[in-house]
Design an enzyme around this catalytic site. Sequence first.
Site, mmCIF file in Angstrom:
data_model
loop_
_atom_site.group_PDB
_atom_site.id
_atom_site.type_symbol
_atom_site.label_atom_id
_atom_site.label_comp_id
_atom_site.label_asym_id
_atom_site.label_seq_id
_atom_site.Cartn_x
_atom_site.Cartn_y
_atom_site.Cartn_z
ATOM 1 N N CYS A 39 5.682 -1.049 -2.701
ATOM 2 C CA CYS A 39 5.797 0.504 -2.875
ATOM 3 C C CYS A 39 5.623 0.987 -1.461
ATOM 4 O O CYS A 39 4.677 0.475 -0.638
ATOM 5 C CB CYS A 39 4.837 0.657 -3.714
ATOM 6 S SG CYS A 39 3.476 2.041 -3.178
ATOM 7 N N CYS A 42 2.387 2.574 -0.488
ATOM 8 C CA CYS A 42 1.164 1.439 -0.503
ATOM 9 C C CYS A 42 1.505 0.645 0.682
ATOM 10 O O CYS A 42 0.357 0.062 1.370
ATOM 11 C CB CYS A 42 1.415 0.518 -1.722
ATOM 12 S SG CYS A 42 1.668 1.310 -3.382
#
Length: 120
Positions: A39, A42
Amino acid sequence: MLTISYTKSFILSVCLLMMASAGFAEQLPRLVDVGADKCIPCKMMAPILEELKGEYAGRMDVMFVDVWKKPEEAKKYGTQMIPTQIFYDAEGKELFRRSGFIGKEDILAKWRELGYDFGK
């Protein structure tokens, strides 16, 4: 007859080691980041978490839980969105939770707001 003598520091070291292995080690405030290594937000969090781990070692625990690699562990945190950061006190009580990217200074500001000043 064999006589063995131990120094006080040796005995203390053994006791501390036994306590640590039994779960009696000093507990630290903890930041848990629940996300995934694929992600984008992330990925942006990863170097910040590593910095915090290094700079505040022994004063704050920082951990990352990958929802795709460890789904069972991730379920324990009840997150709806990634990344989600969860701030815990030293006893494991959740103090605050938020979702989305957050910078290092904002993380430290939140800790201060929660009553933790880790200094440098």
